[in-house]
Write a protein that holds these residues in place. Sequence first.
Motif, short mmCIF file in Angstrom:
data_model
loop_
_atom_site.label_atom_id
_atom_site.label_comp_id
_atom_site.label_asym_id
_atom_site.label_seq_id
_atom_site.Cartn_x
_atom_site.Cartn_y
_atom_site.Cartn_z
N GLY A 1 0.53 -1.09 -0.12
CA GLY A 1 -0.21 0.26 0.07
C GLY A 1 1.02 1.28 -0.24
N VAL A 2 1.78 1.19 0.33
CA VAL A 2 3.14 2.44 0.33
C VAL A 2 3.48 3.03 -0.65
CG1 VAL A 2 5.05 3.28 1.60
CG2 VAL A 2 3.51 2.08 3.36
N ALA A 3 3.90 1.78 -1.59
CA ALA A 3 4.50 1.77 -2.56
C ALA A 3 3.68 2.31 -3.45
CB ALA A 3 4.71 -0.12 -3.20
N LEU A 4 1.97 1.72 -3.77
CA LEU A 4 1.10 2.44 -4.17
C LEU A 4 1.31 3.83 -3.79
CD1 LEU A 4 -1.78 -0.37 -3.63
CD2 LEU A 4 -0.66 0.35 -5.92
N VAL A 5 1.61 4.60 -3.03
CA VAL A 5 1.25 6.10 -2.73
C VAL A 5 2.67 6.53 -3.07
CG1 VAL A 5 1.03 7.88 -0.76
CG2 VAL A 5 -0.03 5.58 -1.05
N ALA A 6 3.09 6.13 -2.64
CA ALA A 6 5.34 6.51 -3.27
C ALA A 6 5.04 6.97 -4.19
CB ALA A 6 6.23 5.83 -2.13
N LEU A 7 5.37 5.64 -5.16
CA LEU A 7 5.38 4.88 -6.19
C LEU A 7 3.95 5.81 -8.07
CD1 LEU A 7 6.35 2.05 -6.19
CD2 LEU A 7 8.08 3.73 -6.58
N ASP A 8 3.35 6.53 -6.74
CA ASP A 8 2.76 7.45 -7.71
C ASP A 8 3.33 8.61 -8.27
OD1 ASP A 8 0.42 7.88 -8.98
OD2 ASP A 8 -0.85 9.31 -7.48
N ARG B 1 8.30 9.51 -4.78
CA ARG B 1 9.16 8.49 -5.55
C ARG B 1 8.24 8.28 -6.92
NH1 ARG B 1 14.44 6.37 -4.90
NH2 ARG B 1 15.32 5.66 -6.96
N PRO B 2 8.45 8.91 -7.77
CA PRO B 2 7.24 9.33 -8.94
C PRO B 2 8.56 7.97 -9.70
CG PRO B 2 7.68 11.32 -8.43
CD PRO B 2 8.92 10.18 -7.71
N MET B 3 7.52 7.08 -9.80
CA MET B 3 7.67 6.01 -11.22
C MET B 3 6.48 5.06 -10.80
SD MET B 3 10.76 4.06 -9.26
CE MET B 3 11.01 2.44 -10.33
N PRO B 4 5.25 6.15 -12.44
CA PRO B 4 4.26 5.84 -12.62
C PRO B 4 3.92 3.83 -13.45
CG PRO B 4 5.02 7.92 -13.42
CD PRO B 4 5.93 6.79 -12.56
N ALA B 5 5.12 3.56 -13.63
CA ALA B 5 5.21 2.35 -14.95
C ALA B 5 4.91 1.42 -14.00
CB ALA B 5 6.05 2.35 -15.89
N LEU B 6 6.04 1.21 -12.85
CA LEU B 6 6.24 0.61 -11.77
C LEU B 6 4.72 0.88 -10.93
CD1 LEU B 6 7.20 -1.39 -10.39
CD2 LEU B 6 8.66 0.00 -8.85
N LYS B 7 4.36 1.38 -10.59
CA LYS B 7 2.81 1.53 -9.69
C LYS B 7 1.68 1.17 -10.87
CE LYS B 7 -0.97 3.78 -8.14
NZ LYS B 7 -1.88 4.46 -9.33
N GLY B 8 1.96 1.52 -11.70
CA GLY B 8 0.71 0.63 -13.10
C GLY B 8 0.76 -0.19 -12.42
N ALA B 9 2.02 -1.14 -13.03
CA ALA B 9 2.29 -2.67 -12.79
C ALA B 9 1.38 -3.64 -11.22
CB ALA B 9 3.78 -3.01 -13.04
N ILE B 10 1.78 -2.13 -10.61
CA ILE B 10 1.59 -3.09 -9.26
C ILE B 10 -0.12 -3.11 -9.06
CG2 ILE B 10 1.84 -3.11 -6.27
CD1 ILE B 10 4.58 -1.83 -7.64
N GLY B 11 -0.79 -1.29 -9.64
CA GLY B 11 -1.91 -1.69 -9.03
C GLY B 11 -2.46 -3.09 -9.98
N VAL B 12 -1.95 -3.60 -11.47
CA VAL B 12 -2.85 -4.25 -12.08
C VAL B 12 -2.27 -5.42 -11.33
CG1 VAL B 12 -2.33 -5.83 -13.90
CG2 VAL B 12 -2.14 -3.14 -14.29
N VAL B 13 -1.53 -6.33 -10.65
CA VAL B 13 -1.73 -7.32 -9.95
C VAL B 13 -2.15 -7.05 -8.34
CG1 VAL B 13 0.00 -9.10 -8.38
CG2 VAL B 13 0.77 -7.66 -10.08
N VAL B 14 -2.90 -6.25 -7.80
CA VAL B 14 -3.32 -6.20 -6.68
C VAL B 14 -4.96 -6.12 -7.47
CG1 VAL B 14 -4.49 -4.07 -5.06
CG2 VAL B 14 -1.82 -4.83 -5.34
N ASN B 15 -5.51 -4.76 -8.70
CA ASN B 15 -7.18 -5.22 -8.96
C ASN B 15 -6.96 -6.94 -9.57
OD1 ASN B 15 -7.43 -2.71 -8.65
ND2 ASN B 15 -6.19 -2.21 -10.75
N VAL B 16 -5.96 -7.56 -10.20
CA VAL B 16 -6.76 -8.81 -10.15
C VAL B 16 -6.20 -9.82 -9.05
CG1 VAL B 16 -5.51 -10.49 -11.29
CG2 VAL B 16 -4.99 -9.11 -12.86
N ARG C 1 -5.28 -1.97 -0.24
CA ARG C 1 -5.59 -0.68 -1.17
C ARG C 1 -6.34 -0.03 0.03
NH1 ARG C 1 -4.37 1.00 -6.55
NH2 ARG C 1 -4.92 -0.77 -7.78
N LEU C 2 -6.68 -0.79 1.04
CA LEU C 2 -7.08 0.30 2.87
C LEU C 2 -6.24 1.06 2.94
CD1 LEU C 2 -9.38 -2.34 3.85
CD2 LEU C 2 -10.10 -0.67 2.32
N VAL C 3 -4.48 0.84 2.72
CA VAL C 3 -3.60 0.92 3.47
C VAL C 3 -3.67 2.80 2.44
CG1 VAL C 3 -1.02 1.07 3.56
CG2 VAL C 3 -2.61 -1.13 3.65
N GLU C 4 -3.53 2.48 0.97
CA GLU C 4 -3.17 3.16 0.01
C GLU C 4 -4.07 4.24 0.20
OE1 GLU C 4 -3.75 3.54 -4.41
OE2 GLU C 4 -4.64 2.15 -3.93
#
Length: 218
Positions: A36-43, A48-63, A107-110
């Motif tokens: 959850g921290v990564a989803l916020v920090a990488l936004d 630490r903006p890394m949108p591509a990595l954040k997007g990949a993590i988001g997909v895994v979480v959503n699946v 997601r709740l942490v985010e």
Amino acid sequence: MELDEITPLLWQATGETAVMVGWATLFTVLLGLPLGVALVALDKDGLRPMPALKGAIGVVVNVGRSLPFLVLMIALIPFTRVVVGSSIGTEAMVVPLTVGAVPFFARLVETALREVGRDVVQAAQAMGTGKLAIIRKVLLPEAFPGLVAGLTVTVVALIGYSAMAGVIGGGGLGDLAKRYGYERFETGVMVAVVIVLIIVVQLIQSLGDHVARRLSHK
């Protein structure tokens, strides 16, 4: 069945459910909190903006969140056998319970972390505080009431998941309801299991709400 016959079964099943939910909660926090921290920090607006990595993590979480728990349990049987050595029993059910709860809790942490005011983070940055220190000393403490509330919701969900685990031999209250209440048509056992589940959920929810309110008033 008489009450004196049902009571020891209920105690045993409640203990098995407590073990499953307890271990699953521990692993869920250990894995879901940093996720959850990564989803916020990488936004893109994060520390630490890394949108591509954040997007990949988001997909895994959503699946992970999109799969019904019963389907997830069955799909994870081979993985559970590798990790635990068996696909049935109380210990084995900790694996699918954790896998099912981690994306939910992340997601709740985010959500809790995003409720922390940007001005608080910016003030810490202006003082030269490092990124990890901001997470540890600003974001997490400020979001603690929301994190406790999120954890409470997660534990309640895990109790529901653990009841479903009884369908494939996971033990606990769900297994007791299936073996006696459903297969043997013991209505008293089914009613007793439902009452125990309601009481446990109410106690956990009340405790979580109380702690979250106390923390938010500090």
